[in-house]
Design a protein around this motif. Structure first.
Motif, short mmCIF file in Angstrom:
data_model
loop_
_atom_site.label_atom_id
_atom_site.label_comp_id
_atom_site.label_asym_id
_atom_site.label_seq_id
_atom_site.Cartn_x
_atom_site.Cartn_y
_atom_site.Cartn_z
N SER A 34 88.62 144.74 46.22
CA SER A 34 87.91 143.90 47.17
C SER A 34 86.58 143.41 46.60
O SER A 34 86.23 142.23 46.74
N GLU A 35 85.84 144.29 45.96
CA GLU A 35 84.56 143.90 45.35
C GLU A 35 84.76 142.90 44.22
O GLU A 35 83.99 141.96 44.07
N ARG A 70 85.51 139.58 45.78
CA ARG A 70 84.32 139.03 46.41
C ARG A 70 83.36 138.48 45.37
O ARG A 70 82.79 137.40 45.53
N SER A 71 83.17 139.20 44.26
CA SER A 71 82.25 138.72 43.23
C SER A 71 82.80 137.49 42.51
O SER A 71 82.05 136.58 42.17
N ASP A 103 84.67 135.24 43.87
CA ASP A 103 84.52 134.13 44.82
C ASP A 103 83.08 133.61 44.81
O ASP A 103 82.85 132.40 44.86
N LYS A 104 82.12 134.52 44.71
CA LYS A 104 80.71 134.10 44.65
C LYS A 104 80.45 133.31 43.37
O LYS A 104 79.76 132.29 43.39
#
Length: 64
Positions: free
Chosen positions: A42-43, A46-47, A49-50
């Motif tokens: 998940s992390e 998320r990173s 995507d950022k």
């Protein structure tokens, strides 16, 4: 074929989330391992995507 892959992905996703909840309540060791893998994935998503958003939307620091 694609629906079987998506269904398998959905089952893994729900199972990972269930293991996160179970591990938080003191589940067995394997559930804690699966929860760690789920949270790490998940992390990473998320990173990434950022980083992708930053690449598409340049910052306004270039406007001197």
């Amino acid at each position: 074929m694609i629906s079987a892959v998506l269904l398998g992905f959905l089952v893994l996703l729900i199972g990972g989330c269930a293991c996160v909840v179970w591990a938080e309540r003191g589940g067995p060791r394997w559930a804690r391992v699966v929860a760690t893998v789920t949270l790490t994935a998940s992390e990473l998503l998320r990173s990434s995507d950022k980083k992708r958003r930053r690449g598409l939307n340049p910052s306004s620091q270039d406007d001197d």
